[in-house]
Design a protein around this motif. Structure first.
Motif, PDB file in Angstrom:
ATOM      1  N   LEU A 161      -0.851  14.189  -1.879  1.00  0.00           N
ATOM      2  CA  LEU A 161       0.450  13.576  -2.160  1.00  0.00           C
ATOM      3  C   LEU A 161       1.476  13.939  -1.091  1.00  0.00           C
ATOM      4  CD1 LEU A 161       0.661  14.082  -6.037  1.00  0.00           C
ATOM      5  CD2 LEU A 161       0.334  11.926  -4.813  1.00  0.00           C
ATOM      6  N   LEU A 162       1.383  15.163  -0.584  1.00  0.00           N
ATOM      7  CA  LEU A 162       2.284  15.550   0.499  1.00  0.00           C
ATOM      8  C   LEU A 162       2.042  14.692   1.738  1.00  0.00           C
ATOM      9  CD1 LEU A 162       4.461  17.472   1.568  1.00  0.00           C
ATOM     10  CD2 LEU A 162       2.616  19.039   2.247  1.00  0.00           C
ATOM     11  N   GLY A 163       0.766  14.416   2.035  1.00  0.00           N
ATOM     12  CA  GLY A 163       0.442  13.555   3.169  1.00  0.00           C
ATOM     13  C   GLY A 163       0.985  12.146   2.984  1.00  0.00           C
ATOM     14  N   VAL A 164       0.851  11.596   1.763  1.00  0.00           N
ATOM     15  CA  VAL A 164       1.399  10.267   1.481  1.00  0.00           C
ATOM     16  C   VAL A 164       2.918  10.285   1.618  1.00  0.00           C
ATOM     17  CG1 VAL A 164       1.608   8.437  -0.242  1.00  0.00           C
ATOM     18  CG2 VAL A 164      -0.535   9.697  -0.039  1.00  0.00           C
ATOM     19  N   ALA A 165       3.541  11.379   1.146  1.00  0.00           N
ATOM     20  CA  ALA A 165       5.004  11.495   1.250  1.00  0.00           C
ATOM     21  C   ALA A 165       5.447  11.523   2.708  1.00  0.00           C
ATOM     22  CB  ALA A 165       5.475  12.750   0.519  1.00  0.00           C
ATOM     23  N   ILE A 166       4.703  12.258   3.553  1.00  0.00           N
ATOM     24  CA  ILE A 166       5.042  12.295   4.980  1.00  0.00           C
ATOM     25  C   ILE A 166       4.948  10.893   5.576  1.00  0.00           C
ATOM     26  CG2 ILE A 166       4.255  13.116   7.241  1.00  0.00           C
ATOM     27  CD1 ILE A 166       3.434  15.742   5.858  1.00  0.00           C
ATOM     28  N   ALA A 167       3.860  10.185   5.260  1.00  0.00           N
ATOM     29  CA  ALA A 167       3.708   8.821   5.770  1.00  0.00           C
ATOM     30  C   ALA A 167       4.811   7.915   5.255  1.00  0.00           C
ATOM     31  CB  ALA A 167       2.340   8.266   5.382  1.00  0.00           C
ATOM     32  N   SER A 168       5.179   8.088   3.969  1.00  0.00           N
ATOM     33  CA  SER A 168       6.237   7.257   3.385  1.00  0.00           C
ATOM     34  C   SER A 168       7.568   7.485   4.087  1.00  0.00           C
ATOM     35  CB  SER A 168       6.364   7.566   1.891  1.00  0.00           C
ATOM     36  OG  SER A 168       7.388   6.812   1.298  1.00  0.00           O
ATOM     37  N   VAL A 169       7.879   8.752   4.364  1.00  0.00           N
ATOM     38  CA  VAL A 169       9.126   9.062   5.076  1.00  0.00           C
ATOM     39  C   VAL A 169       9.115   8.455   6.474  1.00  0.00           C
ATOM     40  CG1 VAL A 169      10.498  10.929   6.065  1.00  0.00           C
ATOM     41  CG2 VAL A 169       9.592  11.144   3.746  1.00  0.00           C
ATOM     42  N   MET A 170       7.960   8.520   7.137  1.00  0.00           N
ATOM     43  CA  MET A 170       7.859   7.941   8.478  1.00  0.00           C
ATOM     44  C   MET A 170       8.063   6.427   8.435  1.00  0.00           C
ATOM     45  SD  MET A 170       7.644  10.535  10.290  1.00  0.00           S
ATOM     46  CE  MET A 170       7.712   9.489  11.734  1.00  0.00           C
ATOM     47  N   TYR A 171       7.533   5.770   7.404  1.00  0.00           N
ATOM     48  CA  TYR A 171       7.765   4.325   7.257  1.00  0.00           C
ATOM     49  C   TYR A 171       9.245   4.041   6.998  1.00  0.00           C
ATOM     50  CZ  TYR A 171       2.912   2.662   7.276  1.00  0.00           C
ATOM     51  OH  TYR A 171       1.640   2.319   7.646  1.00  0.00           O
ATOM     52  N   GLN A 172       9.895   4.916   6.226  1.00  0.00           N
ATOM     53  CA  GLN A 172      11.315   4.716   5.958  1.00  0.00           C
ATOM     54  C   GLN A 172      12.135   4.846   7.241  1.00  0.00           C
ATOM     55  OE1 GLN A 172      12.835   3.952   3.130  1.00  0.00           O
ATOM     56  NE2 GLN A 172      11.207   4.160   1.631  1.00  0.00           N
ATOM     57  N   ILE A 173      11.738   5.789   8.098  1.00  0.00           N
ATOM     58  CA  ILE A 173      12.496   6.032   9.324  1.00  0.00           C
ATOM     59  C   ILE A 173      12.134   5.022  10.409  1.00  0.00           C
ATOM     60  CG2 ILE A 173      12.939   7.698  11.170  1.00  0.00           C
ATOM     61  CD1 ILE A 173      12.402   9.915   9.138  1.00  0.00           C
ATOM     62  N   ILE A 174      10.840   4.779  10.570  1.00  0.00           N
ATOM     63  CA  ILE A 174      10.362   3.905  11.647  1.00  0.00           C
ATOM     64  C   ILE A 174       9.661   2.703  11.030  1.00  0.00           C
ATOM     65  CG2 ILE A 174       9.118   3.799  13.834  1.00  0.00           C
ATOM     66  CD1 ILE A 174       9.088   6.813  13.925  1.00  0.00           C
ATOM     67  N   ASP A 175      10.419   1.783  10.502  1.00  0.00           N
ATOM     68  CA  ASP A 175       9.866   0.529   9.994  1.00  0.00           C
ATOM     69  C   ASP A 175      10.854  -0.592  10.298  1.00  0.00           C
ATOM     70  OD1 ASP A 175       8.507  -1.492   8.769  1.00  0.00           O
ATOM     71  OD2 ASP A 175       9.206  -1.003   6.761  1.00  0.00           O
ATOM     72  N   PRO A 176      10.741  -1.194  11.476  1.00  0.00           N
ATOM     73  CA  PRO A 176      11.702  -2.237  11.849  1.00  0.00           C
ATOM     74  C   PRO A 176      11.330  -3.623  11.346  1.00  0.00           C
ATOM     75  CG  PRO A 176      10.203  -1.844  13.655  1.00  0.00           C
ATOM     76  CD  PRO A 176       9.788  -0.897  12.539  1.00  0.00           C
ATOM     77  N   SER A 177      10.291  -3.728  10.481  1.00  0.00           N
ATOM     78  CA  SER A 177       9.739  -5.041  10.151  1.00  0.00           C
ATOM     79  C   SER A 177      10.736  -5.960   9.476  1.00  0.00           C
ATOM     80  CB  SER A 177       8.504  -4.864   9.255  1.00  0.00           C
ATOM     81  OG  SER A 177       8.853  -4.228   8.036  1.00  0.00           O
ATOM     82  N   ASP A 178      11.744  -5.420   8.781  1.00  0.00           N
ATOM     83  CA  ASP A 178      12.664  -6.283   8.056  1.00  0.00           C
ATOM     84  C   ASP A 178      14.120  -6.048   8.465  1.00  0.00           C
ATOM     85  OD1 ASP A 178      12.794  -8.392   6.217  1.00  0.00           O
ATOM     86  OD2 ASP A 178      13.554  -7.068   4.650  1.00  0.00           O
TER      87      ASP A 178
END
Length: 703
Positions: free
Chosen positions: A528-545
């Motif tokens: 879950l910590l790994g998923v949380a890290i990935a989720s935070v990275m998507y929140q920070i670096i996700d220019p798709s929208d």
């Protein structure tokens, strides 16, 4: 009593009807869930029979590979095999090269994960998935191998065997248990799209009020072209004749793109005529246009050819009548009525030819004819387009996620830190190419929590009482069913994927029952910590929208026109048609034109389709121009349009309009050239709001 019996029969009939309706609506989902259960249990049984260390790996492979259609399973299985094999080889190389240097291993691993994630963004469909697998196989195989270098080869071969077993189980079950062929879906899609296109081009409601609905249909057709291309590339795996059918479908998709672009240009021209009050010109054109549409809808396949053969003569007669009427009424002193008519004539003839080609290829595909007529061999290469920014940000996000989770593992010395690294890498790579990755990752996080909880329930309460293989299956089936059912609905598919992945990872599935609550909680927390890290990275670096990425999309669309002006002509039309639509692959899935920025993107699409296609046609017609002065003026107009779309501004728009008018002045006898020049001028005047960014919304303006 008779009333009671009648009432009971009525309720029984009502229930029977409801049950039949429910099965018709959900029967395919039930069949798909049944296949998942059978294939996962088969993978579990064979893993235990062969004494593989992690049956969950084979079961996860089944979940990931199994699709509702057989062709999709075979295609995805093929690319999963390629991706896993490459990932295993790279894992062994890195583990052997940096056995005593964990920091160097992690740096090299981050570079590999970034490279594979970038590849998954550039490529489409299951080719993209192969890159995903090659990337996150490193953490599934490479990390354990690096921690136990003396067993690196055995670990790699065991994981590869588990994956291959999962592929085998998924492929056999999908192809044996009520197989659903991808070719059947493609034929249904072909029929439906042909019917929808005939309805769309009928122009039953061509008023200004219906234009937003027609623009939405243009966006929908763009999305269907992309989806059809994805299905087409997978159909080749189904049969021995798959390559032949694949060629026919590729030509059909190209013919549809070409015809739909020409229709769009016609529709825009009709709208301009109506808006400018040129009703007599519009009525004359619509008479011939409606005859073409009726011929396309006719059961007689020769009727469209008959309409096309007499079209030039009828249009010439209409032009003479329109010219005489204009002179008699003292209008059209500037010749704009006749220019409009000539432009529409060129489009009508082109549209009739393209409709014939589309209808004939459609008939070849529907009737499963083995050979395509020689005159229908189209240059039909499909070209993909990806914004380099999306590629770079996806690679950067995956590398940073891998690096942060690895650094946390090393600094903490936590034994379950490897779970965090594995899940952070898997999630970063798995959803990088999704249309809206941040939303999917949020759903996956919810599913991961549920999956871990289900794993605890199964391991602690049910598997501890399982005395044989049958009882073990019964202890797993309820939770697999819940996860599989969630994956059948688009709204909850991310949750379902998270449920199944975490359930198989932490349900203590093995040849012997072992349950340690501390090990389970540590592993789940790490995952879950790994998923949380990935989720935070998507929140920070996700220019798709973001508005910024929409500006880049608008610029990429403009670049299509620049390429239409400058690139060599051979194959250019196909590159332009497919590349323009592929740029919208994410936009067409996640946007509905309800936002002003989205409407600006749609305006750019319409402008690019119309002007870009006219430029290509103009350049093709210019090959036959022998007058040096006319040739130079046409070339100058093309260059001015390239400059305008490279960086829109009011001065460049005025320069482009002046250059087009100058070309029109010296091309009086070149009717096809005049028609395309007039189309370009009319389109630029109508799209002036996006071609002069100082007067428009921020989406069109950029330095």
């Amino acid at each position: 009593m008779s009333d009671i019996a009648s009432s009971r029969n009525h309720w029984l009939d009502h229930l029977k009807h409801a049950a039949v309706s429910w099965l018709e609506g959900h029967g395919q989902d039930l069949l798909y869930i049944s296949k998942i259960l059978l294939a996962t249990m088969l993978a579990l049984g064979l893993s235990l029979l062969f004494d593989l260390s992690k049956p969950g790996t084979a079961m996860v492979t089944v979940i990931i590979v199994l699709q509702p259609r057989s062709g999709l399973v075979l295609a995805k299985g093929f690319y999963r095999f390629i991706g896993t094999s490459v990932g295993v080889i790279m894992s062994i190389i890195l583990a052997a090269s940096f056995t005593q240097q964990p920091i160097l291993f992690l740096v090299a691993g981050a570079c590999w994960v970034a490279l594979c994630t970038a590849g998954s963004t550039i490529f489409r469909n299951f080719q993209s998935y192969a890159f995903v697998l090659a990337g996150y196989t490193l953490v599934i195989v490479g990390l354990p191998a690096a921690l136990q270098p003396d067993q690196a080869f055995d670990i790699a071969m065991t994981r590869l065997a588990e994956v291959m077993l999962g592929l085998l189980c998924a492929g056999v079950v999908s192809d044996v248990l009520f197989p659903k062929r991808l070719s059947d879906v493609l034929l249904l899609t072909v029929r439906k799209r042909f019917a929808d296109f005939k309805t769309f081009i009928a122009l039953d409601d061509a008023g200004a009020s219906s234009r937003p609905a027609r623009e939405r249909m243009v966006l929908r057709f763009a999305g269907e072209v992309i989806a059809f291309e994805a299905l087409r590339t997978s159909s080749v795996f189904e049969s021995a004749t798959g390559h032949l059918q694949n060629l026919q479908l590729r030509q059909l998709n190209h013919a549809f793109m070409t015809a739909s672009t020409t229709f769009h240009s016609l529709d825009q021209l009709f709208g301009r005529l109506q808006k400018n009050g040129k009703q007599s010109t519009l009525d004359a054109l619509l008479m011939e246009y409606q005859a073409m549409v009726r011929a396309l809808s006719s059961q007689d396949r020769t009727q469209l050819a008959q309409v096309r053969s007499g079209l030039p003569q009828r249009l010439a007669a209409l032009q003479r009548g329109l010219a005489a009427s204009s002179i008699g009424k003292g209008i059209d002193s500037d010749g704009s009525h006749l220019l409009d008519f000539d432009s529409a004539t060129e489009l009508l003839v082109r549209f009739a030819d393209e409709l014939q080609i589309y209808a004939r290829i459609h008939a070849v595909v529907i009737h499963a004819e083995m050979h395509m007529p020689d005159d229908l061999q189209l240059p039909a290469r499909y070209v993909t387009r990806t914004d380099p920014t999306m590629v770079v940000t996806s690679a950067l996000r995956a590398a940073i996620g891998f690096g942060i989770s690895s650094l946390f593992w090393i600094e903490s010395g936590w034994v379950s830190g490897t779970d965090a690294v594995a899940m952070a890498t898997v999630v970063s790579a798995l959803f990088a190419a999704a249309p809206s990755p941040t939303q999917v990752v949020r759903q996956f996080m919810i599913g991961a929590v549920l999956g871990g909880f289900f794993g605890f329930l199964s391991a602690y309460y049910l598997q501890s009482r399982a005395e044989n293989f049958t009882m073990l299956c019964f202890s797993l089936i309820p939770f697999i069913t819940i996860g599989a059912w969630l994956t059948t609905t688009r709204k909850y598919s991310g949750i379902g994927t998270g449920v199944l992945l975490f359930f198989f990872s932490y349900a203590s599935i093995g040849s012997s029952y072992e349950f340690d609550i501390l090990t389970l909680l540590n592993g789940m927390t790490g995952g879950l910590l790994g998923v949380a890290i990935a989720s935070v990275m998507y929140q920070i670096i996700d220019p798709s929208d973001s508005r910024w990425i929409k500006r880049r999309l608008a610029r990429a669309l403009r670049r299509q026109v620049v390429e239409a002006c400058n690139r060599p002509l051979p194959g250019l039309a196909g590159r332009f048609e497919s590349g323009t639509r592929d740029l919208l692959s994410r936009f067409a899935v996640t946007h509905s034109l309800d936002d002003q920025d989205d409407r600006d993107i749609m305006t750019w699409l319409l402008s690019v389709l119309e002007i870009g296609r006219a430029v290509i046609q103009l350049r093709q017609e210019t090959l036959h121009v022998t007058d040096p002065q006319a040739h130079d003026k046409i070339a100058q107009s093309v260059r001015s349009i390239a400059h305008l779309f490279a960086s829109p501004s009011q001065p460049r728009l005025r320069a482009a309009l002046d250059a087009v008018l100058a070309a029109v002045a010296v091309c009086g006898e070149l009717h096809a050239v005049l028609a395309n020049l007039h189309l370009m001028r009319g389109a630029m005047l109508e799209r002036v709001t996006v071609l002069t960014p100082a007067e428009t919304s921020p989406i069109t303006s950029e330095s």
